[in-house]
Design a protein around this motif. Structure first.
Motif, short mmCIF file in Angstrom:
data_model
loop_
_atom_site.label_atom_id
_atom_site.label_comp_id
_atom_site.label_asym_id
_atom_site.label_seq_id
_atom_site.Cartn_x
_atom_site.Cartn_y
_atom_site.Cartn_z
N ARG A 131 0.84 -1.21 0.00
CA ARG A 131 0.00 0.00 0.00
C ARG A 131 0.87 1.26 0.00
O ARG A 131 0.57 2.23 -0.71
CB ARG A 131 -0.94 0.00 1.22
CG ARG A 131 -2.05 -1.04 1.15
CD ARG A 131 -3.14 -0.77 2.17
NE ARG A 131 -2.66 -0.82 3.53
CZ ARG A 131 -2.61 -1.91 4.27
NH1 ARG A 131 -3.00 -3.08 3.75
NH2 ARG A 131 -2.18 -1.88 5.53
N THR A 134 2.27 1.79 -3.46
CA THR A 134 1.27 2.36 -4.36
C THR A 134 1.11 3.86 -4.14
O THR A 134 1.02 4.64 -5.11
CB THR A 134 -0.09 1.65 -4.16
OG1 THR A 134 0.07 0.25 -4.43
CG2 THR A 134 -1.15 2.22 -5.08
N ASN A 138 1.99 6.67 -6.95
CA ASN A 138 0.97 7.63 -7.39
C ASN A 138 1.44 9.06 -7.18
O ASN A 138 1.18 9.95 -8.00
CB ASN A 138 -0.34 7.38 -6.65
CG ASN A 138 -1.02 6.09 -7.09
OD1 ASN A 138 -0.72 5.56 -8.16
ND2 ASN A 138 -1.93 5.57 -6.28
#
Length: 210
Positions: A131, A134, A138
């Motif tokens: 997580r 990610t 991003n």
């Protein structure tokens, strides 16, 4: 009121609530216990059934209280909820756990050993790091997009993002480059940690097959 047969224990970080009932389901005691009092209290009780909701710390307390000779039952929280008769609080929860444990059709969760719990930590940690990866991807992609650099989505294109930040001849503003470097380095660090965990998971899986 007879001897305590079942104890419902509402778990907490500091102050626990215990609800004791006899064989007919009548209340023997309602008692608040500090964390440092808990094991001493159960060591003084006759061997009985001790029930708890199957929450994060339940397996630890199941092992500790079970070692004192008590029979342990862990109940999924969803199965306890229908037995809460009044406003939800620690006392009501402990009573509901106690009552649920006495139902002959109740379904229970088996307590896990410390080793079994330890084995799950690696998967939860990997999920956390994925997580974080990610989020970092991003963030880096979004910031680079603001300056006209477009990179395809997916973890497989992470290297391209990092290379764009590291490329000294790119058109990134001097004000942005040091900050983007922080993100890129954090991303590489998380990637490396995920790789370490992947190797550990693979090694454990191989060892368990032997």
């Amino acid at each position: 009121v007879g001897e305590v047969i079942t104890i419902g224990l509402d778990l907490a970080k500091s102050v626990f609530q215990a609800h004791g009932a006899d064989g007919a389901g009548r209340v023997v005691f309602r008692k608040k216990l500090r964390r440092d009092q808990l094991l001493a209290f159960f060591s003084s009780q006759p061997r009985c059934l001790v029930a708890m909701e199957a929450c994060a710390s339940a397996h630890y307390w199941a092992r500790e209280i079970g070692a004192l000779g008590h029979e342990i039952r862990l109940i999924p929280p969803a199965y306890v909820k229908p037995f809460v008769k009044r406003q939800k609080n620690d006392m009501a929860d402990a009573e509901a756990i106690c009552e649920a444990a006495q139902r002959p059709t109740m379904r229970f969760v088996g307590p896990k050993s410390a080793e079994a719990q330890g084995a799950t930590v690696i998967f939860r940690t990997r999920d956390l790091l994925v997580r974080q990866r990610t989020q970092l991807i991003n963030a880096l992609r979004g910031h680079l997009g603001e300056f006209g650099f477009v990179v395809r989505q997916g973890a497989g294109h992470v290297a391209k993002l990092v290379d764009l930040v590291a490329e000294p001849t790119s058109d990134l503003p001097a004000e942005a480059r040091p900050v983007l470097t922080v993100i890129a380095e954090a991303l590489q660090s998380v990637q490396a940690k995920i790789a370490v965990l992947d190797r550990e998971i693979a090694a454990r899986a191989k060892a368990n097959q032997i």
